[in-house]
Write a protein that holds these residues in place. Structure first.
Motif, PDB file in Angstrom:
ATOM      1  N   HIS A 139       0.865  -1.178   0.000  1.00 27.36           N
ATOM      2  CA  HIS A 139       0.000   0.000   0.000  1.00 27.36           C
ATOM      3  C   HIS A 139       0.903   1.229   0.000  1.00 27.36           C
ATOM      4  N   ALA A 140       0.337   2.391  -0.312  1.00 29.00           N
ATOM      5  CA  ALA A 140       1.119   3.624  -0.300  1.00 29.00           C
ATOM      6  C   ALA A 140       0.226   4.804   0.050  1.00 29.00           C
ATOM      7  N   SER A 141       0.865   5.852   0.516  1.00 31.44           N
ATOM      8  CA  SER A 141       0.176   7.112   0.745  1.00 31.44           C
ATOM      9  C   SER A 141      -0.111   7.781  -0.599  1.00 31.44           C
ATOM     10  N   PRO A 142      -0.937   8.835  -0.642  1.00 35.42           N
ATOM     11  CA  PRO A 142      -0.997   9.657  -1.852  1.00 35.42           C
ATOM     12  C   PRO A 142       0.408  10.137  -2.212  1.00 35.42           C
ATOM     13  N   LEU A 143       0.665  10.310  -3.493  1.00 37.45           N
ATOM     14  CA  LEU A 143       2.023  10.565  -3.968  1.00 37.45           C
ATOM     15  C   LEU A 143       2.286  12.066  -4.130  1.00 37.45           C
ATOM     16  N   HIS A 144       3.363  12.512  -3.527  1.00 31.80           N
ATOM     17  CA  HIS A 144       3.797  13.915  -3.600  1.00 31.80           C
ATOM     18  C   HIS A 144       4.670  14.079  -4.846  1.00 31.80           C
ATOM     19  N   VAL A 145       4.221  14.884  -5.814  1.00 31.73           N
ATOM     20  CA  VAL A 145       4.918  14.946  -7.099  1.00 31.73           C
ATOM     21  C   VAL A 145       5.935  16.072  -7.194  1.00 31.73           C
ATOM     22  N   GLY A 146       5.832  17.114  -6.332  1.00 33.03           N
ATOM     23  CA  GLY A 146       6.726  18.261  -6.442  1.00 33.03           C
ATOM     24  C   GLY A 146       6.189  19.292  -7.411  1.00 33.03           C
ATOM     25  N   ARG A 147       7.048  20.254  -7.753  1.00 39.12           N
ATOM     26  CA  ARG A 147       6.633  21.278  -8.712  1.00 39.12           C
ATOM     27  C   ARG A 147       7.863  21.847  -9.391  1.00 39.12           C
ATOM     28  N   GLY A 148       7.645  22.614 -10.473  1.00 36.55           N
ATOM     29  CA  GLY A 148       8.753  23.213 -11.220  1.00 36.55           C
ATOM     30  C   GLY A 148       8.959  22.509 -12.541  1.00 36.55           C
ATOM     31  N   PHE A 149      10.242  22.374 -12.945  1.00 35.33           N
ATOM     32  CA  PHE A 149      10.592  21.788 -14.226  1.00 35.33           C
ATOM     33  C   PHE A 149      11.717  20.774 -14.045  1.00 35.33           C
ATOM     34  N   VAL A 150      11.823  19.851 -14.997  1.00 38.04           N
ATOM     35  CA  VAL A 150      12.863  18.845 -14.975  1.00 38.04           C
ATOM     36  C   VAL A 150      13.483  18.747 -16.358  1.00 38.04           C
ATOM     37  N   GLU A 151      14.792  18.546 -16.393  1.00 42.59           N
ATOM     38  CA  GLU A 151      15.503  18.397 -17.665  1.00 42.59           C
ATOM     39  C   GLU A 151      15.492  16.929 -18.076  1.00 42.59           C
ATOM     40  N   THR A 152      15.049  16.640 -19.287  1.00 45.70           N
ATOM     41  CA  THR A 152      15.005  15.270 -19.800  1.00 45.70           C
ATOM     42  C   THR A 152      15.762  15.205 -21.112  1.00 45.70           C
ATOM     43  N   ALA A 153      15.835  13.998 -21.674  1.00 45.53           N
ATOM     44  CA  ALA A 153      16.507  13.817 -22.960  1.00 45.53           C
ATOM     45  C   ALA A 153      15.802  14.575 -24.072  1.00 45.53           C
ATOM     46  N   ARG A 185      13.136  20.489 -21.580  1.00 45.38           N
ATOM     47  CA  ARG A 185      12.671  20.892 -20.254  1.00 45.38           C
ATOM     48  C   ARG A 185      11.167  20.660 -20.147  1.00 45.38           C
ATOM     49  N   TYR A 186      10.773  19.819 -19.185  1.00 40.58           N
ATOM     50  CA  TYR A 186       9.372  19.451 -19.011  1.00 40.58           C
ATOM     51  C   TYR A 186       8.884  19.903 -17.643  1.00 40.58           C
ATOM     52  N   PRO A 187       7.579  20.204 -17.536  1.00 43.44           N
ATOM     53  CA  PRO A 187       7.027  20.543 -16.221  1.00 43.44           C
ATOM     54  C   PRO A 187       6.883  19.297 -15.356  1.00 43.44           C
ATOM     55  N   VAL A 188       6.928  19.514 -14.045  1.00 44.79           N
ATOM     56  CA  VAL A 188       6.733  18.447 -13.067  1.00 44.79           C
ATOM     57  C   VAL A 188       5.232  18.303 -12.786  1.00 44.79           C
ATOM     58  N   PRO A 189       4.694  17.081 -12.763  1.00 49.03           N
ATOM     59  CA  PRO A 189       5.371  15.811 -13.006  1.00 49.03           C
ATOM     60  C   PRO A 189       5.710  15.633 -14.480  1.00 49.03           C
ATOM     61  N   ALA A 190       6.797  14.922 -14.749  1.00 50.78           N
ATOM     62  CA  ALA A 190       7.183  14.649 -16.123  1.00 50.78           C
ATOM     63  C   ALA A 190       6.038  13.930 -16.836  1.00 50.78           C
TER      64      ALA A 190
END
Length: 452
Positions: free
Chosen positions: A180-194, A197-202
């Motif tokens: 089982h798991a808690s609700p998932l905390h995704v964060g915020r901002g942007f992430v660099e991918t291949a 630059r994508y928004p969070v969540p990717a």
């Protein structure tokens, strides 16, 4: 047994393994199993760190004899034996370790083939495949291609393969607990991918958490990575408050960075407590007659699939049972039956967790001639169990250990391990089996196999 992931600071593949190691999974046992994969050029590192005053285990995959996977990649670091593509491989965990632009694009089918041809245990293969298939489906949706054509970038790197297969190994060593798991905390901002630059969540993460409770706060960064999301959404049957359980161990897996909140994934491992006796309250001794757990065992609700078959080539049945067990069935078996018009037939039974019942039903429909399948929910009493590795003259063998009231009451060697050792050393299977049982008996006698 229940395993609860408290993802208040998100989750990545390395945090999941770190938390499981911190809760008591043996790193040496994980490493021995991962050596059954045809990959090299890496080593595992475990260290104690603190995150906002909380002591935690930091798990890392170091490439090329200890190279920092977060550093600029080096040519050829980490490769699939016999499949060296000349790419650079390094850590790809978003904010827990940057994605980077030089990640190799590895076909999903190549990763699945790598898993299939390994000597990993059947349940580990099946779980690893399901996680990567979920990743592949998410990436295919992102890029508008079919899963057969998808090439994985960040999640195709060696460290991600180790993280995912390592998580499957760790869960197998724990006896495949109900997760089982808690609700998932995704964060915020942007992430660099291949791809930029994508928004969070990717984008892949966003698809993976569809239908799962999630949230964002003002904490910057990619807290939930595609690898972490794929593992948790594959293995967890529910997301919400921690279910009633009697906690036996707690572990913390550390992310790379310090944050305004403790950057750790917390896990609780314990025994289920039925709702009849209240959240967190142990069942009274002797309560089994009332439908609750007895002294030392737990009550589980599972799904039973059944169908009658009288018109199929019997040579198919061994293949069918193997596919069902590899697909995550708790058990699968056949019962002889007399069918209409006096024809001999069989009754197929498949015992499964609720979240895996649909996939197992699909296997039955694909592999048999049946056009109907009965589904019912049943209850079963189960003893707490775990996997331990014992040493024999023919090499290490896994043994499933069951406990009653904290004492070992049954130890059963893993058949596939014994068979592989017997073939390798040219000895009878019975001899390896007896040596594994003797080693397990010594483990119990010396106290290493007893628990509180």
């Amino acid at each position: 047994m229940i395993l609860y992931f408290d993802a208040f600071a998100g989750a990545s593949g390395d945090m999941i393994l770190g938390a499981l190691l911190d809760a008591g999974v043996d790193l040496d046992a994980v490493q021995r199993e991962l050596q059954k994969l045809e990959i090299s050029g890496y080593e595992l590192k475990r260290e104690r760190v603190t995150r906002r005053g909380i002591a935690a285990t930091r798990f890392q995959v170091l490439l090329e004899g200890g190279a920092d996977p977060d550093a600029p990649p080096r040519h050829g670091a980490g490769h699939i034996r016999g499949h060296d593509h000349g790419h650079d491989h390094h850590d790809h965990h978003g904010d827990h370790g940057p994605h980077g632009h030089h990640a190799p694009a590895r076909p999903l089918r190549e990763i699945l083939d790598l898993i299939d041809r390994s000597a990993l245990a059947g349940p580990v293969k099946a779980l690893s495949r399901r996680i990567f298939e979920r990743l592949g489906e998410a990436e295919a949706r992102v890029h508008g291609v079919s899963p057969a054509d998808v090439h994985l970038h960040e999640v195709g790197a060696v460290d991600a393969i180790v993280d995912i297969c390592g998580a499957a190994v760790a869960l197998h060593l724990l006896g495949m607990p109900e997760c089982h798991a808690s609700p998932l905390h995704v964060g915020r901002g942007f992430v660099e991918t291949a791809h930029g630059r994508y928004p969070v969540p990717a984008p892949a993460t966003a698809y993976l958490i569809e239908g799962v409770p999630s949230y964002a706060t003002d904490v910057e960064g990619e807290l939930l990575t595609p690898t972490g999301a794929a593992v948790l959404t594959t293995v967890c049957r529910a997301f919400g408050p921690r279910p009633p359980m009697r906690i036996r161990a707690t572990g913390y897996g550390a992310g790379k960075h310090d944050r305004v909140i403790p950057n750790v994934l917390r896990v609780h491992l314990g025994d289920p407590v039925t709702a009849e006796f209240g959240a967190g309250v142990p069942a009274p001794a002797g309560a089994a007659g009332a439908g609750g757990p007895g002294p030392g065992w737990a009550l589980e609700r599972v799904v039973l699939l059944e169908t009658n078959i009288d018109d199929m080539n019997p040579q198919v049945y061994p293949h069918l049972l193997e596919r069902l067990l590899e697909g995550g069935a708790l058990d699968a078996w056949l019962t002889p039956a007399h069918m209409k018009k006096g024809r001999p037939g069989v009754l197929l039974h498949v015992l499964a967790r609720r979240e895996e019942a649909d996939a197992l039903a699909a296997i039955v429909f694909a592999e048999t001639t049946t056009i109907g399948l009965r589904r019912s929910e049943v209850e079963r009493w189960v003893l707490p169990r775990e996997w331990v590795t014992v040493e024999t003259p023919y090499g290490p063998v896994q043994v499933k250990v069951a406990r009653l009231g904290g004492r070992v009451v049954n130890a059963m060697p893993e058949y596939e391990d014994c068979r592989a050792a017997a073939r390798e050393h040219g000895v009878p299977l019975r001899r390896v089996w007896e040596q594994a049982l003797a080693a397990a008996a010594r483990l119990v006698r010396d106290g290493a196999g007893d628990g509180a």
